[in-house]
Write a protein that holds these residues in place. Sequence first.
Motif, mmCIF file in Angstrom:
data_model
loop_
_atom_site.group_PDB
_atom_site.id
_atom_site.type_symbol
_atom_site.label_atom_id
_atom_site.label_comp_id
_atom_site.label_asym_id
_atom_site.label_seq_id
_atom_site.Cartn_x
_atom_site.Cartn_y
_atom_site.Cartn_z
ATOM 1 N N ILE A 19 52.440 20.144 44.523
ATOM 2 C CA ILE A 19 52.449 18.567 45.255
ATOM 3 C C ILE A 19 54.053 18.810 45.093
ATOM 4 C CG2 ILE A 19 53.427 16.770 43.581
ATOM 5 C CD1 ILE A 19 50.903 17.084 41.825
ATOM 6 N N ASN A 20 55.003 19.279 44.559
ATOM 7 C CA ASN A 20 56.692 18.558 45.301
ATOM 8 C C ASN A 20 56.856 19.668 46.812
ATOM 9 O OD1 ASN A 20 58.845 17.731 43.775
ATOM 10 N ND2 ASN A 20 59.055 20.120 43.839
ATOM 11 N N THR A 21 55.808 20.589 46.681
ATOM 12 C CA THR A 21 55.870 21.114 48.155
ATOM 13 C C THR A 21 55.333 20.431 49.055
ATOM 14 O OG1 THR A 21 56.493 22.928 47.437
ATOM 15 C CG2 THR A 21 55.655 22.966 50.407
ATOM 16 N N ILE A 22 54.318 20.179 48.949
ATOM 17 C CA ILE A 22 53.974 18.826 49.570
ATOM 18 C C ILE A 22 54.759 17.078 50.181
ATOM 19 C CG2 ILE A 22 52.126 17.115 50.186
ATOM 20 C CD1 ILE A 22 50.637 19.457 48.877
ATOM 21 N N GLY A 23 55.102 17.158 49.026
ATOM 22 C CA GLY A 23 55.671 15.515 49.030
ATOM 23 C C GLY A 23 57.707 15.784 50.050
ATOM 24 N N ASN A 148 65.984 13.473 39.668
ATOM 25 C CA ASN A 148 66.263 14.745 38.849
ATOM 26 C C ASN A 148 65.224 14.013 36.949
ATOM 27 O OD1 ASN A 148 67.884 16.684 40.728
ATOM 28 N ND2 ASN A 148 69.817 16.612 40.382
ATOM 29 N N VAL A 149 65.929 13.192 37.265
ATOM 30 C CA VAL A 149 65.100 13.098 36.258
ATOM 31 C C VAL A 149 63.437 12.694 35.540
ATOM 32 C CG1 VAL A 149 64.465 10.929 34.667
ATOM 33 C CG2 VAL A 149 66.862 11.393 35.025
ATOM 34 N N LEU A 150 62.715 12.279 37.168
ATOM 35 C CA LEU A 150 61.983 12.448 37.490
ATOM 36 C C LEU A 150 60.720 14.017 37.455
ATOM 37 C CD1 LEU A 150 61.472 9.339 40.211
ATOM 38 C CD2 LEU A 150 59.977 9.532 37.941
ATOM 39 N N PHE A 151 61.746 14.845 38.209
ATOM 40 C CA PHE A 151 61.307 15.715 37.625
ATOM 41 C C PHE A 151 61.180 16.164 36.657
ATOM 42 C CE2 PHE A 151 62.608 17.220 42.790
ATOM 43 C CZ PHE A 151 61.379 16.106 42.807
ATOM 44 N N ALA A 152 63.030 16.798 36.391
ATOM 45 C CA ALA A 152 62.568 17.147 34.753
ATOM 46 C C ALA A 152 62.004 16.458 33.575
ATOM 47 C CB ALA A 152 63.815 17.149 33.831
ATOM 48 N N ALA A 153 61.028 15.310 33.868
ATOM 49 C CA ALA A 153 60.043 14.371 33.137
ATOM 50 C C ALA A 153 58.545 15.116 33.766
ATOM 51 C CB ALA A 153 59.964 13.148 33.311
ATOM 52 N N LYS A 154 58.656 16.186 34.500
ATOM 53 C CA LYS A 154 57.181 16.596 35.215
ATOM 54 C C LYS A 154 56.570 15.254 36.098
ATOM 55 C CE LYS A 154 56.638 20.565 31.790
ATOM 56 N NZ LYS A 154 55.659 21.105 31.439
ATOM 57 N N ARG A 155 57.301 14.496 36.682
ATOM 58 C CA ARG A 155 56.736 13.335 37.123
ATOM 59 C C ARG A 155 56.865 13.867 39.342
ATOM 60 N NH1 ARG A 155 55.432 13.250 32.654
ATOM 61 N NH2 ARG A 155 55.128 11.103 31.549
ATOM 62 N N LEU A 157 54.486 13.883 41.309
ATOM 63 C CA LEU A 157 53.837 12.984 41.970
ATOM 64 C C LEU A 157 54.931 11.473 42.683
ATOM 65 C CD1 LEU A 157 51.485 12.900 43.942
ATOM 66 C CD2 LEU A 157 50.356 11.872 41.800
ATOM 67 N N LYS A 158 55.217 11.050 41.863
ATOM 68 C CA LYS A 158 56.110 9.383 41.625
ATOM 69 C C LYS A 158 57.268 9.954 42.547
ATOM 70 C CE LYS A 158 53.564 7.225 39.218
ATOM 71 N NZ LYS A 158 52.819 6.259 39.176
ATOM 72 N N ALA A 159 57.785 10.384 42.207
ATOM 73 C CA ALA A 159 59.401 10.695 42.631
ATOM 74 C C ALA A 159 59.113 11.455 44.338
ATOM 75 C CB ALA A 159 59.765 12.372 41.737
ATOM 76 N N ASN A 160 58.070 12.002 44.599
ATOM 77 C CA ASN A 160 57.709 12.193 46.133
ATOM 78 C C ASN A 160 57.538 10.704 46.432
ATOM 79 O OD1 ASN A 160 58.766 14.821 46.651
ATOM 80 N ND2 ASN A 160 57.552 15.261 44.834
ATOM 81 N N ILE A 161 56.406 10.243 46.196
ATOM 82 C CA ILE A 161 55.721 9.298 46.300
ATOM 83 C C ILE A 161 56.920 8.026 46.538
ATOM 84 C CG2 ILE A 161 54.420 6.598 45.725
ATOM 85 C CD1 ILE A 161 52.265 8.596 45.222
ATOM 86 N N PHE A 162 57.945 7.657 45.862
ATOM 87 C CA PHE A 162 58.891 6.848 46.120
ATOM 88 C C PHE A 162 59.245 7.556 47.227
ATOM 89 C CE2 PHE A 162 58.595 6.237 41.368
ATOM 90 C CZ PHE A 162 57.712 5.156 41.941
ATOM 91 N N LEU A 163 59.889 8.697 47.347
ATOM 92 C CA LEU A 163 60.546 9.473 48.531
ATOM 93 C C LEU A 163 60.738 8.751 50.196
ATOM 94 C CD1 LEU A 163 63.988 10.469 48.717
ATOM 95 C CD2 LEU A 163 62.619 12.707 48.314
ATOM 96 N N ASN A 164 59.005 9.018 50.207
ATOM 97 C CA ASN A 164 59.093 9.604 51.442
ATOM 98 C C ASN A 164 58.339 8.019 51.618
ATOM 99 O OD1 ASN A 164 58.284 12.129 51.951
ATOM 100 N ND2 ASN A 164 57.032 12.219 49.818
ATOM 101 N N LEU A 165 57.724 6.780 50.270
ATOM 102 C CA LEU A 165 57.994 6.006 50.874
ATOM 103 C C LEU A 165 59.588 5.003 51.972
ATOM 104 C CD1 LEU A 165 55.858 4.499 48.236
ATOM 105 C CD2 LEU A 165 54.479 4.287 50.732
#
Length: 430
Positions: A19-23, A148-155, A157-165
């Motif tokens: 997920i993180n790599t695709i993002g 970093n907070v989203l990643f540490a919380a294992k979110r 998918l959400k972090a990468n969606i927000f970043l790519n939008l």
Amino acid sequence: MIQRISNFIKKPTSKNIVINTIGNYLNVVFIAFFAFLLVRILAPSQYGVLSVLLGIAYVLANILDFGTTASIYSYLPVMIEKKHRNIYIFLKTILFYQTIFSLIIICLLFIFFPYLDKIFFKTGAPWWELYVTTFSVLFLVWQNYAINVLFAAKRFLKANIFLNLSNLIKTIIIFILIPLHLITVGSIIFVFGIIGPIVFFILLFFEKKHIVFNILKAPVKKEEFRFGYTITFFIASQFFNLAQRMDLFLLSYFLSKSPEVGYYGLAQKIILTVIASIASITQVLSPRFSKISTKEEVRREFKTGIVYLLIPTAFFIALFFTPNVIFYIFFTEKFSQTAIITKTLTWPYIIYTFLNLPVLFLLYTVKKPAYILIANLAIFIVITFGCYYLIPKMKVAGPPYALALSFFIGFIILSLTSYFEYRKLPDKTI
């Protein structure tokens, strides 16, 4: 064999890495597209100025992390797992101190940036472009904190969606500016460094509104910042962040306004896109290393890490063997030297790829960032003096040699100190 591969892919760690790599690579696609577009609009000298100014902004955003990334990854996952009542206090304290310290540095840069540009960076950019670059740093700092907070919380998918939008909206804005003839170095920095993070914050706010309010309402407690651990890693990471950009900064110093700075800046961006895959892997592995307590677990996690890090290694090797004509298709023949420079940079960064494993062990398992500080200081010194000596003699061909030597020395230091700490651990859990 097929079953083992299938089981490996189905692991939660593998899924998060995928997920993180695709993002991250969607982000890379946007970066590559921006480069593809901008090299057709800007002259090589202008692209060189843009590379230097954006490099300054990104380096400062990483510098002004102040080591908080290490604290977030080390402590937040455990706090979430145990539903610790101090979660919001911890997050508010990190954000508060990071913002205060960042504002001090940004205010100083705001005052001295024109002078620094005149005597060192020598971009010749107008004052307003320098100030837009300065202002964008704070937005990038806040965006990095939220990611970093989203990643540490294992979110992931959400972090990468927000970043790519956010990247998608930046792309739309760039396309709007093109027919209006408003594409300049300053306008690009404004879109990348200010508009992009604002879009990210808006998406995050509407998705996690209650968490945002809880963080804002929480008190600040100095002890939650963990100054000793955080500041040591902060100093260590800043030496490395500066080291990664010193080659470009010194090229700008010695080859002021030369098209070669633009060629090298573009090659560096290509390398950084591959490095994104390394980050996507280490971000997922970090919480796992924080739970290690025995030699057996260390061996297991190192084997897992090596397998995952073979992926970016394969990318670097593929990049080296990519025909030059592929580079010409994407970046036009006026950037023909970029292909050669990129290929010479791949081998130093293969060494860098595997340097990340002992870093994870020393930072999150034994929690001794002082070793990382020593290694990063050595890397910074070798790159800086190596580039200072080689660039006047070899121009853009010099920095790859300095990088390779610095990463090799850093790898030796980190490997030896990791082995020293590894021997102190128990063989198995009692």
